[in-house]
Design an enzyme around this catalytic site. Sequence first.
Site, PDB file in Angstrom:
ATOM      1  CB  SER A 197      -0.922  -0.010   1.235  1.00 14.92           C
ATOM      2  OG  SER A 197      -1.636   1.204   1.347  1.00 14.92           O
TER       3      SER A 197
ATOM      4  N   GLY B 263       2.056   5.781  -0.884  1.00 15.59           N
ATOM      5  CA  GLY B 263       2.855   6.510   0.084  1.00 15.59           C
ATOM      6  C   GLY B 263       2.318   6.320   1.495  1.00 15.59           C
TER       7      GLY B 263
ATOM      8  CD  GLN C 188      -3.229   7.792  10.787  1.00 15.85           C
ATOM      9  OE1 GLN C 188      -3.932   7.019  10.159  1.00 15.85           O
ATOM     10  NE2 GLN C 188      -3.340   7.960  12.093  1.00 15.85           N
TER      11      GLN C 188
ATOM     12  CD  GLU D  17       7.888  -1.072  16.655  1.00 14.13           C
ATOM     13  OE1 GLU D  17       8.637  -2.065  16.516  1.00 14.13           O
ATOM     14  OE2 GLU D  17       7.521  -0.631  17.771  1.00 14.13           O
TER      15      GLU D  17
ATOM     16  CD  GLU E  27      -1.706   4.364  16.948  1.00 15.44           C
ATOM     17  OE1 GLU E  27      -1.737   4.572  15.731  1.00 15.44           O
ATOM     18  OE2 GLU E  27      -1.144   3.380  17.451  1.00 15.44           O
TER      19      GLU E  27
ATOM     20  NE  ARG F 194      -3.799   3.801  14.593  1.00 14.36           N
ATOM     21  CZ  ARG F 194      -4.004   4.342  13.393  1.00 14.36           C
ATOM     22  NH1 ARG F 194      -4.479   3.593  12.419  1.00 14.36           N
ATOM     23  NH2 ARG F 194      -3.745   5.605  13.168  1.00 14.36           N
TER      24      ARG F 194
END
Length: 293
Positions: free
Chosen positions: A65, A70, A73, A94, A127, A131
């Site tokens: 991807s 690019g 995020q 990471e 975070e 997710r």
Amino acid sequence: MNEDPSKKRLGRGLAALIGEMDRPAEPKKPAFQMERQVPIEFIRRNPRNPRRAFTEAELSDLAQSIREHGVVQPVVVRPDPEHPDRYWELIAGERRWRAAQKVGLTKLPVIIRDVDDRVALELAIIENVQRSDLNPVEEAAGYQQLIEGHGYTQADLANVIGKSRSHVANTLRLLKLPQNVQDMITNGSLSAGHARTLITAENPAALAEQIVREGLSVRQAEALAQTQGKGPDEPKAERTPAQKDADTKALEKLLSDVMGMKIDINHRQKGGEVRIRYSSLEQLDEVCRRLQS
């Protein structure tokens, strides 16, 4: 009484940090919040990152991807505590950093945050939890880091991550399991729901293998854990229950209705006992909560 300043970050203050961490800073914000491009070799992983497992398959998918679109995020970094003038330490992202290296990128978009160890760990855990990137064992280990290293309570954690206190308590209980059972959770062969049924079992490792081998449901796993140690032909001990007077039965019913669980009261010659029967770890957590309050 003076309020602990570290607790002021909980709630609104930390929510503001979380809300801003994945978007570029608005104009007139402090410079350290700006998005910028940083040479990838100057970015270092966070040794306290609760996430440990990065499969080759997911990194390859993300790398493809990034190769096509690019890094959409930016990752979130802070000045490296040991070399603040040269290196940046990852707070979040990471997996993107690793995949970008597979593609061969030389620079990575970052959002720079000037935060201390505690807030960096808070943001990394939140975070990843938001997710759903952490497996349950990694999530539990992250919670344990905040409890042991920064004086958090389970109630603090529930408030910060937006989960119930029972979720935090049940997740932390997974760390009581043997390492080989935790490894089964990490690699996905055993679910957290199955694993929680093994926490009080005599031989959780053997039961875990049986659950995976036979493809048992969580309910079947609970029943298996409750019968562990009994031979297939082992007779149940027979006993004649003592007759209870009307007052004792009425008290049992009253307490059972209040607790929503079966309550047994048994009188002895001196004293007696009250037994609370729970059918799930959630009910046990509720009993503990009521006793503590």
